[in-house]
Motif scaffolding. Structure first.
Motif, PDB file in Angstrom:
ATOM      1  N   LYS A 184       0.832  -1.210   0.000  1.00 43.25           N
ATOM      2  CA  LYS A 184       0.000   0.000   0.000  1.00 43.25           C
ATOM      3  C   LYS A 184       0.865   1.259   0.000  1.00 43.25           C
ATOM      4  CE  LYS A 184      -3.884  -2.183   2.405  1.00 43.25           C
ATOM      5  NZ  LYS A 184      -4.660  -2.242   3.674  1.00 43.25           N
ATOM      6  N   VAL A 185       1.938   1.227   0.779  1.00 44.99           N
ATOM      7  CA  VAL A 185       2.846   2.379   0.821  1.00 44.99           C
ATOM      8  C   VAL A 185       3.502   2.575  -0.544  1.00 44.99           C
ATOM      9  CG1 VAL A 185       4.963   3.301   1.842  1.00 44.99           C
ATOM     10  CG2 VAL A 185       3.266   2.189   3.301  1.00 44.99           C
ATOM     11  N   GLU A 186       3.922   1.476  -1.163  1.00 47.28           N
ATOM     12  CA  GLU A 186       4.524   1.566  -2.494  1.00 47.28           C
ATOM     13  C   GLU A 186       3.543   2.167  -3.499  1.00 47.28           C
ATOM     14  OE1 GLU A 186       5.687  -2.421  -3.322  1.00 47.28           O
ATOM     15  OE2 GLU A 186       7.712  -2.158  -2.524  1.00 47.28           O
ATOM     16  N   GLY A 187       2.285   1.742  -3.400  1.00 45.55           N
ATOM     17  CA  GLY A 187       1.267   2.278  -4.297  1.00 45.55           C
ATOM     18  C   GLY A 187       1.093   3.775  -4.129  1.00 45.55           C
ATOM     19  N   MET A 188       1.080   4.235  -2.877  1.00 50.75           N
ATOM     20  CA  MET A 188       0.935   5.667  -2.630  1.00 50.75           C
ATOM     21  C   MET A 188       2.178   6.432  -3.073  1.00 50.75           C
ATOM     22  SD  MET A 188      -0.905   8.160  -1.729  1.00 50.75           S
ATOM     23  CE  MET A 188      -2.339   7.259  -1.106  1.00 50.75           C
ATOM     24  N   MET A 189       3.359   5.821  -2.926  1.00 50.24           N
ATOM     25  CA  MET A 189       4.591   6.470  -3.379  1.00 50.24           C
ATOM     26  C   MET A 189       4.555   6.691  -4.890  1.00 50.24           C
ATOM     27  SD  MET A 189       7.448   4.492  -1.022  1.00 50.24           S
ATOM     28  CE  MET A 189       8.865   5.376  -1.698  1.00 50.24           C
ATOM     29  N   LYS A 190       4.024   5.731  -5.625  1.00 48.69           N
ATOM     30  CA  LYS A 190       3.906   5.880  -7.079  1.00 48.69           C
ATOM     31  C   LYS A 190       2.957   7.021  -7.431  1.00 48.69           C
ATOM     32  CE  LYS A 190       4.878   1.036  -8.197  1.00 48.69           C
ATOM     33  NZ  LYS A 190       4.315  -0.233  -8.735  1.00 48.69           N
ATOM     34  N   ILE A 191       1.861   7.104  -6.679  1.00 45.06           N
ATOM     35  CA  ILE A 191       0.896   8.182  -6.919  1.00 45.06           C
ATOM     36  C   ILE A 191       1.541   9.540  -6.656  1.00 45.06           C
ATOM     37  CG2 ILE A 191      -1.239   9.227  -6.066  1.00 45.06           C
ATOM     38  CD1 ILE A 191      -2.277   6.390  -5.546  1.00 45.06           C
ATOM     39  N   LYS A 192       2.279   9.638  -5.548  1.00 45.77           N
ATOM     40  CA  LYS A 192       2.931  10.902  -5.199  1.00 45.77           C
ATOM     41  C   LYS A 192       3.978  11.290  -6.244  1.00 45.77           C
ATOM     42  CE  LYS A 192       0.939  11.740  -1.204  1.00 45.77           C
ATOM     43  NZ  LYS A 192       0.181  12.970  -0.907  1.00 45.77           N
ATOM     44  N   ARG A 193       4.734  10.296  -6.721  1.00 50.26           N
ATOM     45  CA  ARG A 193       5.748  10.589  -7.744  1.00 50.26           C
ATOM     46  C   ARG A 193       5.096  11.097  -9.022  1.00 50.26           C
ATOM     47  NH1 ARG A 193       8.670   5.997  -5.687  1.00 50.26           N
ATOM     48  NH2 ARG A 193       7.621   4.622  -7.179  1.00 50.26           N
ATOM     49  N   ALA A 194       3.980  10.473  -9.382  1.00 46.56           N
ATOM     50  CA  ALA A 194       3.270  10.903 -10.591  1.00 46.56           C
ATOM     51  C   ALA A 194       2.760  12.334 -10.432  1.00 46.56           C
ATOM     52  CB  ALA A 194       2.112   9.952 -10.876  1.00 46.56           C
ATOM     53  N   GLU A 195       2.263  12.652  -9.239  1.00 44.73           N
ATOM     54  CA  GLU A 195       1.767  14.009  -8.983  1.00 44.73           C
ATOM     55  C   GLU A 195       2.901  15.025  -9.052  1.00 44.73           C
ATOM     56  OE1 GLU A 195      -0.094  13.713  -5.192  1.00 44.73           O
ATOM     57  OE2 GLU A 195      -1.965  12.874  -5.971  1.00 44.73           O
ATOM     58  N   GLU A 196       4.058  14.657  -8.487  1.00 48.81           N
ATOM     59  CA  GLU A 196       5.203  15.569  -8.501  1.00 48.81           C
ATOM     60  C   GLU A 196       5.722  15.785  -9.921  1.00 48.81           C
ATOM     61  OE1 GLU A 196       7.908  13.738  -5.823  1.00 48.81           O
ATOM     62  OE2 GLU A 196       6.769  14.274  -4.024  1.00 48.81           O
ATOM     63  N   MET A 197       5.736  14.723 -10.710  1.00 52.57           N
ATOM     64  CA  MET A 197       6.177  14.849 -12.098  1.00 52.57           C
ATOM     65  C   MET A 197       5.226  15.735 -12.890  1.00 52.57           C
ATOM     66  SD  MET A 197       7.471  10.985 -13.004  1.00 52.57           S
ATOM     67  CE  MET A 197       7.780  11.419 -14.712  1.00 52.57           C
ATOM     68  N   GLU A 198       3.951  15.611 -12.595  1.00 52.11           N
ATOM     69  CA  GLU A 198       2.950  16.425 -13.280  1.00 52.11           C
ATOM     70  C   GLU A 198       3.133  17.905 -12.958  1.00 52.11           C
ATOM     71  OE1 GLU A 198      -0.051  16.902 -15.966  1.00 52.11           O
ATOM     72  OE2 GLU A 198       0.925  15.016 -15.406  1.00 52.11           O
ATOM     73  N   LYS A 199       3.501  18.181 -11.703  1.00 52.21           N
ATOM     74  CA  LYS A 199       3.694  19.572 -11.286  1.00 52.21           C
ATOM     75  C   LYS A 199       4.930  20.191 -11.933  1.00 52.21           C
ATOM     76  CE  LYS A 199       1.463  19.163  -6.762  1.00 52.21           C
ATOM     77  NZ  LYS A 199       1.681  19.180  -5.285  1.00 52.21           N
ATOM     78  N   THR A 200       5.950  19.349 -12.164  1.00 47.45           N
ATOM     79  CA  THR A 200       7.204  19.879 -12.714  1.00 47.45           C
ATOM     80  C   THR A 200       7.158  20.077 -14.223  1.00 47.45           C
ATOM     81  OG1 THR A 200       8.073  17.616 -12.883  1.00 47.45           O
ATOM     82  CG2 THR A 200       8.589  18.861 -10.878  1.00 47.45           C
ATOM     83  N   LYS A 201       6.142  19.529 -14.856  1.00 48.99           N
ATOM     84  CA  LYS A 201       6.023  19.702 -16.306  1.00 48.99           C
ATOM     85  C   LYS A 201       5.692  21.158 -16.627  1.00 48.99           C
ATOM     86  CE  LYS A 201       4.554  15.040 -17.618  1.00 48.99           C
ATOM     87  NZ  LYS A 201       3.432  14.235 -18.172  1.00 48.99           N
ATOM     88  N   ARG A 202       6.488  21.757 -17.475  1.00 49.14           N
ATOM     89  CA  ARG A 202       6.240  23.147 -17.865  1.00 49.14           C
ATOM     90  C   ARG A 202       5.415  23.183 -19.149  1.00 49.14           C
ATOM     91  NH1 ARG A 202      12.125  26.093 -16.999  1.00 49.14           N
ATOM     92  NH2 ARG A 202      12.297  25.694 -14.741  1.00 49.14           N
ATOM     93  N   PRO A 203       4.390  23.986 -19.152  1.00 47.92           N
ATOM     94  CA  PRO A 203       3.581  24.068 -20.383  1.00 47.92           C
ATOM     95  C   PRO A 203       4.382  24.703 -21.522  1.00 47.92           C
ATOM     96  CG  PRO A 203       2.918  25.751 -18.803  1.00 47.92           C
ATOM     97  CD  PRO A 203       3.893  24.859 -18.092  1.00 47.92           C
ATOM     98  N   ARG A 204       4.236  24.160 -22.705  1.00 43.18           N
ATOM     99  CA  ARG A 204       4.937  24.712 -23.869  1.00 43.18           C
ATOM    100  C   ARG A 204       4.365  26.081 -24.226  1.00 43.18           C
ATOM    101  NH1 ARG A 204       5.276  19.584 -28.050  1.00 43.18           N
ATOM    102  NH2 ARG A 204       6.588  18.235 -26.721  1.00 43.18           N
ATOM    103  N   PRO A 205       5.234  27.025 -24.596  1.00 50.74           N
ATOM    104  CA  PRO A 205       4.732  28.353 -24.977  1.00 50.74           C
ATOM    105  C   PRO A 205       3.905  28.263 -26.253  1.00 50.74           C
ATOM    106  CG  PRO A 205       7.072  28.145 -25.469  1.00 50.74           C
ATOM    107  CD  PRO A 205       6.697  26.936 -24.669  1.00 50.74           C
TER     108      PRO A 205
END
Length: 217
Positions: A184-205
């Motif tokens: 369960k912890v591993e599953g939540m870690m994957k979710i958190k990593r995906a959320e963090e990666m989504e936040k770091t994505k910069r929108p293309r101009p």
């Protein structure tokens, strides 16, 4: 107010204070117990989840080692019982009964954890009425102390501590609980990593084609 009444009221207030302190301690132990069992992980950061995963991994390693030792002890005991009680049929029956009992206890732990979480998150107006009888309050204190110790021991066992006295099948079932929590912890870690990666994505101009066309005129 008579002296007896004042004494009774003082005792009642003292009991209530002790009860409230125990309830606060139990609340913290309940939250820890939930986290160690992979429940209520949403509010944890990636760093906290990684730390929790490390604790559970170490707990699983220690419990697994203790399980192997308990199995050796059980095997020696079974050799004696094999001749005295009628061979493998007796041993298999005992193992089946013990495994069923340990699985039942695991189910009770899960049910108690879910009920405690539901109770803790419920509105204050739904909390049970508290008696004004000092003797009843003393009984409540004793019950809370038992619950506090129960949670403390289970939390320690989830990280591989205070395992003395646990039998082979009890340790086996407990290792399954730790393993399930790790997943369960591993599953939540994957979710958190995906959320963090989504936040770091910069929108293309975006390119304004209309302005480019005007500039070319």
């Amino acid at each position: 107010m008579s002296r007896t009444t004042r004494r009774s009221e003082k005792l009642r207030l003292q009991c209530i204070q002790v009860i409230e302190e125990l309830q606060d301690e139990i609340k913290l132990l309940q939250i820890t117990n939930e986290k160690l069992n992979g429940v209520g992980l949403d509010d944890m950061s990636s760093t906290e989840l990684a730390s929790l995963r490390s604790m559970l991994d170490e707990g699983f390693r220690i419990v697994d080692k203790q399980t192997d030792q308990a199995h050796e002890d059980l095997t020696v005991k079974q050799i004696v019982e094999y001749d005295l009680m009628g061979g493998m049929d007796w041993i298999r029956r005992l193992e089946k009964e013990d495994l069923a009992y340990q699985s039942l206890l695991a189910g009770r732990r899960r049910a108690l954890r879910n009920k405690a979480r539901e109770f803790r998150l419920s509105p204050p107006e739904t909390q049970p009425w508290r008696s004004n009888d000092p003797e009843r309050l003393k009984t409540d204190i004793d019950s809370l102390k038992i619950e506090k110790e129960r949670l403390r021991v289970f939390n320690q066992r989830m990280i591989g501590k205070e395992l003395d006295g646990m039998g082979y099948l009890e340790l086996t079932v407990f290792s399954f609980e730790i393993s399930g929590a790790i997943m369960k912890v591993e599953g939540m870690m994957k979710i958190k990593r995906a959320e963090e990666m989504e936040k770091t994505k910069r929108p293309r101009p975006t390119v304004n084609k209309e302005l480019i066309s005007l500039g070319q005129i």
